[in-house]
Scaffold this motif. Sequence first.
Motif, PDB file in Angstrom:
ATOM      1  N   ASP A  83       0.705  -1.418   0.391  1.00 58.51           N
ATOM      2  CA  ASP A  83       0.087   0.157   0.250  1.00 58.51           C
ATOM      3  C   ASP A  83       1.028   1.198   0.051  1.00 58.51           C
ATOM      4  O   ASP A  83       0.469   2.223  -0.714  1.00 58.51           O
ATOM      5  CB  ASP A  83      -0.865  -0.099   1.098  1.00 58.51           C
ATOM      6  CG  ASP A  83      -2.174  -1.040   0.904  1.00 58.51           C
ATOM      7  OD1 ASP A  83      -2.017  -1.245   0.096  1.00 58.51           O
ATOM      8  OD2 ASP A  83      -3.155  -1.595   1.832  1.00 58.51           O
ATOM      9  N   GLU A  84       1.625   1.290   0.225  1.00 59.79           N
ATOM     10  CA  GLU A  84       2.823   1.952   1.178  1.00 59.79           C
ATOM     11  C   GLU A  84       3.374   2.623  -0.781  1.00 59.79           C
ATOM     12  O   GLU A  84       3.373   3.864  -0.923  1.00 59.79           O
ATOM     13  CB  GLU A  84       4.305   2.533   1.437  1.00 59.79           C
ATOM     14  CG  GLU A  84       4.138   1.641   2.956  1.00 59.79           C
ATOM     15  CD  GLU A  84       3.804   0.250   3.491  1.00 59.79           C
ATOM     16  OE1 GLU A  84       3.756  -0.249   4.392  1.00 59.79           O
ATOM     17  OE2 GLU A  84       3.390  -0.518   2.350  1.00 59.79           O
ATOM     18  N   CYS A 119       1.794   2.332  -3.267  1.00 61.81           N
ATOM     19  CA  CYS A 119       0.323   2.832  -4.074  1.00 61.81           C
ATOM     20  C   CYS A 119       0.305   4.318  -3.758  1.00 61.81           C
ATOM     21  O   CYS A 119      -0.242   5.119  -4.597  1.00 61.81           O
ATOM     22  CB  CYS A 119      -0.652   1.804  -4.044  1.00 61.81           C
ATOM     23  SG  CYS A 119      -0.522   0.303  -4.853  1.00 61.81           S
ATOM     24  N   LEU A 120      -0.195   4.540  -2.258  1.00 52.89           N
ATOM     25  CA  LEU A 120      -0.482   5.510  -2.171  1.00 52.89           C
ATOM     26  C   LEU A 120       0.987   6.732  -2.273  1.00 52.89           C
ATOM     27  O   LEU A 120       0.310   7.950  -3.058  1.00 52.89           O
ATOM     28  CB  LEU A 120      -0.418   5.683  -0.366  1.00 52.89           C
ATOM     29  CG  LEU A 120      -1.057   4.948   0.122  1.00 52.89           C
ATOM     30  CD1 LEU A 120      -1.402   4.393   2.253  1.00 52.89           C
ATOM     31  CD2 LEU A 120      -2.597   5.536   0.252  1.00 52.89           C
ATOM     32  N   TYR A 174      -9.831   2.186 -10.281  1.00 52.43           N
ATOM     33  CA  TYR A 174     -10.595   1.072  -9.220  1.00 52.43           C
ATOM     34  C   TYR A 174     -11.956   0.541  -9.576  1.00 52.43           C
ATOM     35  O   TYR A 174     -11.901  -0.446  -8.774  1.00 52.43           O
ATOM     36  CB  TYR A 174     -11.029   2.610  -7.719  1.00 52.43           C
ATOM     37  CG  TYR A 174     -10.923   1.444  -6.623  1.00 52.43           C
ATOM     38  CD1 TYR A 174      -9.823   1.152  -6.249  1.00 52.43           C
ATOM     39  CD2 TYR A 174     -11.909   0.595  -6.545  1.00 52.43           C
ATOM     40  CE1 TYR A 174      -9.760   0.205  -4.703  1.00 52.43           C
ATOM     41  CE2 TYR A 174     -12.098   0.247  -5.130  1.00 52.43           C
ATOM     42  CZ  TYR A 174     -11.580   0.177  -4.404  1.00 52.43           C
ATOM     43  OH  TYR A 174     -11.214  -0.814  -2.957  1.00 52.43           O
ATOM     44  N   GLY A 229      -4.478  -4.934  -4.570  1.00 49.97           N
ATOM     45  CA  GLY A 229      -3.321  -4.910  -4.809  1.00 49.97           C
ATOM     46  C   GLY A 229      -3.331  -4.531  -6.612  1.00 49.97           C
ATOM     47  O   GLY A 229      -3.090  -3.356  -7.216  1.00 49.97           O
ATOM     48  N   LYS A 256      -5.570  -1.306  -6.882  1.00 49.76           N
ATOM     49  CA  LYS A 256      -5.644  -0.172  -6.165  1.00 49.76           C
ATOM     50  C   LYS A 256      -4.612   0.785  -7.083  1.00 49.76           C
ATOM     51  O   LYS A 256      -3.790   1.789  -7.549  1.00 49.76           O
ATOM     52  CB  LYS A 256      -4.585   0.091  -4.768  1.00 49.76           C
ATOM     53  CG  LYS A 256      -5.977  -0.583  -3.599  1.00 49.76           C
ATOM     54  CD  LYS A 256      -4.822  -0.833  -2.315  1.00 49.76           C
ATOM     55  CE  LYS A 256      -5.493  -1.346  -1.937  1.00 49.76           C
ATOM     56  NZ  LYS A 256      -4.962  -1.421  -0.358  1.00 49.76           N
ATOM     57  N   THR A 315      -4.068   3.605  -9.253  1.00 50.27           N
ATOM     58  CA  THR A 315      -3.077   4.764 -10.087  1.00 50.27           C
ATOM     59  C   THR A 315      -3.190   5.600 -10.971  1.00 50.27           C
ATOM     60  O   THR A 315      -2.553   6.469 -11.366  1.00 50.27           O
ATOM     61  CB  THR A 315      -2.011   4.188  -8.800  1.00 50.27           C
ATOM     62  OG1 THR A 315      -1.981   3.772  -7.677  1.00 50.27           O
ATOM     63  CG2 THR A 315      -0.892   5.156  -8.910  1.00 50.27           C
TER      64      THR A 315
END
Length: 264
Positions: free
Chosen positions: A149-150, A152-153, A180, A202, A205, A209
């Motif tokens: 997640d890190e 993608c964020l 999404y 994942g 996400k 992105t």
Amino acid sequence: MPFTPSQVVSFVLIILCIGSFAALFTIRWPRLSEYLWQKEAHNTLGIPFESTMPKGISDGRSRCESCYSPLPWKDLIPILSYCLLQGRCRHCHMRISPLYVLIESACLCICLPLLLTCHDLMTLALNSLLICSLFTAAIIDYQHQLIPDECCLIALAAALFLGIHSDALENTVLGMIVGYSALYLLRWGYLKLRNIEAIGLGDVKLLATLGAWLGVLHLTTLLLYASLMGILYISLYHEKNNEPIPFGPFLFLSGIIHYYYLNL
């Protein structure tokens, strides 16, 4: 605006440093995640868990994987240190994984064309951060079938700032939402019909992105490229078994190819 020689040199050095951190992340993040999952499972079942917690992403100095000796700064210079040490530890002379230098070199190769597509430092910095984050996620997905997640964020934040910087925030947000929603609905439908999780969250996400980065109009092309590359990979390299195929690397390659096709 054309970039000055000093700006180009600074850009290369910064990308190599980001690549070095990305290589470290691809090693430490899966270890730490596996430890936390095992600890949570043991706690849920009420079973004692005594494993030693591995280092976090930014915990402690870098050490040799074989002898655990701390590495001085001169052994941590991207690419150059590996070449000077001939790929071996200064202390125990055991071979160092070439993964570090390969990721550093790959980050530089996929980011260098940005010098031709970006016309200001802000756009260059945000695109570089986005691409390196997605590249890191693709490597981890290929190795462990997990997308942090890190990553993608960070990439999503960079895409949103790019949208604000270029006055295209509406297209950015729409691309994120549609990307999404489309893949999530496909995942949900397949799960209901076949009771199989064919697409991981994942990947959902990651497409969100990429949709934020490239815009809603390019989502169909992105999925088409990624699907074709996945089919080609299965046909040429993957053995015929029931192991799942990581889709993240194909989404990343599709996004990179499409971005440079549009901008070069």
